[in-house]
Scaffold this motif. Structure first.
Motif: not given
Length: 80
Positions: A13-22, A71-77
């Motif tokens: 609850a409260g988390l936003e979906p991960l939207e990595p650059a495409t 990797l996802l953490g670095r891409w999305t900060r």
């Protein structure tokens, strides 16, 4: 036994979906269609991954999942 779907609704609850650059715009409606990509891992990289898994007493899949999370953490900060 807990209600698994309700548990995850509460936990997430409260988390936003991960939207990595495409590399291209994505359709507004998701279809669920999947693609398949094959890549060859260099022998030295594969040996290093196997060594890391053995060193930590973890399956290779856990090491690969951890690397993907980094990797996802670095891409999305983001950390979650």
């Amino acid at each position: 036994m807990t209600d698994a779907p309700e548990y995850w609704r509460t936990e997430l609850a409260g988390l936003e979906p991960l939207e990595p650059a495409t590399d291209r715009p994505r359709p507004s409606a998701r279809t669920g269609a999947l693609g398949h990509v094959t890549r060859t891992v260099p022998a030295g990289t594969a040996q290093g991954l196997d060594k890391a898994a053995a060193e930590y007493g973890a399956p290779l899949s856990a090491v690969l999942l951890a690397a993907y999370q980094v990797l996802l953490g670095r891409w999305t900060r983001r950390s979650d």
